[in-house]
Write a protein that holds these residues in place. Structure first.
Motif, PDB file in Angstrom:
ATOM      1  N   GLY A  49      -0.838  -1.857  19.242  1.00 47.61           N
ATOM      2  CA  GLY A  49      -0.841  -3.305  19.094  1.00 47.61           C
ATOM      3  C   GLY A  49      -2.189  -3.953  19.309  1.00 47.61           C
ATOM      4  O   GLY A  49      -2.269  -5.178  19.408  1.00 47.61           O
ATOM      5  N   GLY A  50      -3.236  -3.161  19.377  1.00 44.80           N
ATOM      6  CA  GLY A  50      -4.572  -3.719  19.535  1.00 44.80           C
ATOM      7  C   GLY A  50      -4.964  -4.529  18.319  1.00 44.80           C
ATOM      8  O   GLY A  50      -4.456  -4.319  17.220  1.00 44.80           O
ATOM      9  N   ALA A  51      -5.852  -5.481  18.530  1.00 39.23           N
ATOM     10  CA  ALA A  51      -6.317  -6.321  17.432  1.00 39.23           C
ATOM     11  C   ALA A  51      -6.992  -5.459  16.366  1.00 39.23           C
ATOM     12  O   ALA A  51      -7.681  -4.501  16.689  1.00 39.23           O
ATOM     13  CB  ALA A  51      -7.266  -7.386  17.949  1.00 39.23           C
ATOM     14  N   ILE A  52      -6.787  -5.828  15.131  1.00 38.49           N
ATOM     15  CA  ILE A  52      -7.324  -5.036  14.023  1.00 38.49           C
ATOM     16  C   ILE A  52      -8.847  -5.006  14.072  1.00 38.49           C
ATOM     17  O   ILE A  52      -9.462  -3.966  13.897  1.00 38.49           O
ATOM     18  CB  ILE A  52      -6.862  -5.598  12.669  1.00 38.49           C
ATOM     19  N   GLU A  53      -9.466  -6.140  14.315  1.00 42.27           N
ATOM     20  CA  GLU A  53     -10.922  -6.194  14.379  1.00 42.27           C
ATOM     21  C   GLU A  53     -11.431  -5.363  15.547  1.00 42.27           C
ATOM     22  O   GLU A  53     -12.519  -4.830  15.511  1.00 42.27           O
ATOM     23  CB  GLU A  53     -11.412  -7.638  14.512  1.00 42.27           C
TER      24      GLU A  53
END
Length: 167
Positions: free
Chosen positions: A155-159
């Motif tokens: 679930g980490g941010a894509i960026e």
């Protein structure tokens, strides 16, 4: 030293290796120019040094020095979709690239090992040593890809996925 400190230190040493390769290539190139055009007596081994150091520089640098944010990308479609779709794009591309490199790794390694029977023409360097940098590069791509997939799935941010992989 913390884990982050070690990573920073290792990345700096990888950059040092890349700089040394570039310096060796540049010196061989200058030596070739001087011997060819000033003394009219070209050296054959300088071309081999340039080609070998260039090969190592490209794969070594791609494996350890170039970060995701440094790469040129054509991402008009990627930035025109929702964050959820970008996550899917990032996951699919990370899985595909990682799987592709992982699937080809054994055959690549076998091919590199096959070259132990041949040597370079001028310097006599075994070609498995020359081409072993590709195995290092492929392994680095696989590891970085796995880290990116794990980051996205957690679930980490894509960026941040690229930054986590580059850390």
């Amino acid at each position: 030293m913390s884990a982050r400190g070690w990573i920073v230190w290792l990345r700096a040493r990888a950059d040092d290796v890349a700089a040394a390769l570039l310096a060796a290539m540049f010196i061989a190139f200058l030596l070739q120019i001087v011997t060819r055009y000033v003394f009219n007596n070209p050296l054959g081994w300088t071309q081999e040094v340039c080609v070998t150091t260039w090969l190592w520089l490209v794969f070594w640098g791609s494996a350890f020095s170039v970060r995701d944010r440094d790469e040129v990308r054509f991402d008009l479609l990627y930035h025109s979709v929702s964050a959820g779709m970008r996550r899917k794009f990032a996951l699919v591309s990370a899985v595909a690239l990682t799987a592709g490199f992982a699937a080809s790794f054994p055959a690549s390694l076998d091919y590199i090992m096959f070259y132990k029977i041949k040597k370079s023409a001028m310097l006599g360097i075994r070609l498995d040593v020359v081409f072993s940098v590709y195995a290092i590069f492929a392994l680095a791509v696989i590891i970085r890809g796995v880290l990116q997939v794990v980051h996205i799935l957690r679930g980490g941010a894509i960026e941040e996925a690229a930054e986590a992989r580059d850390a």
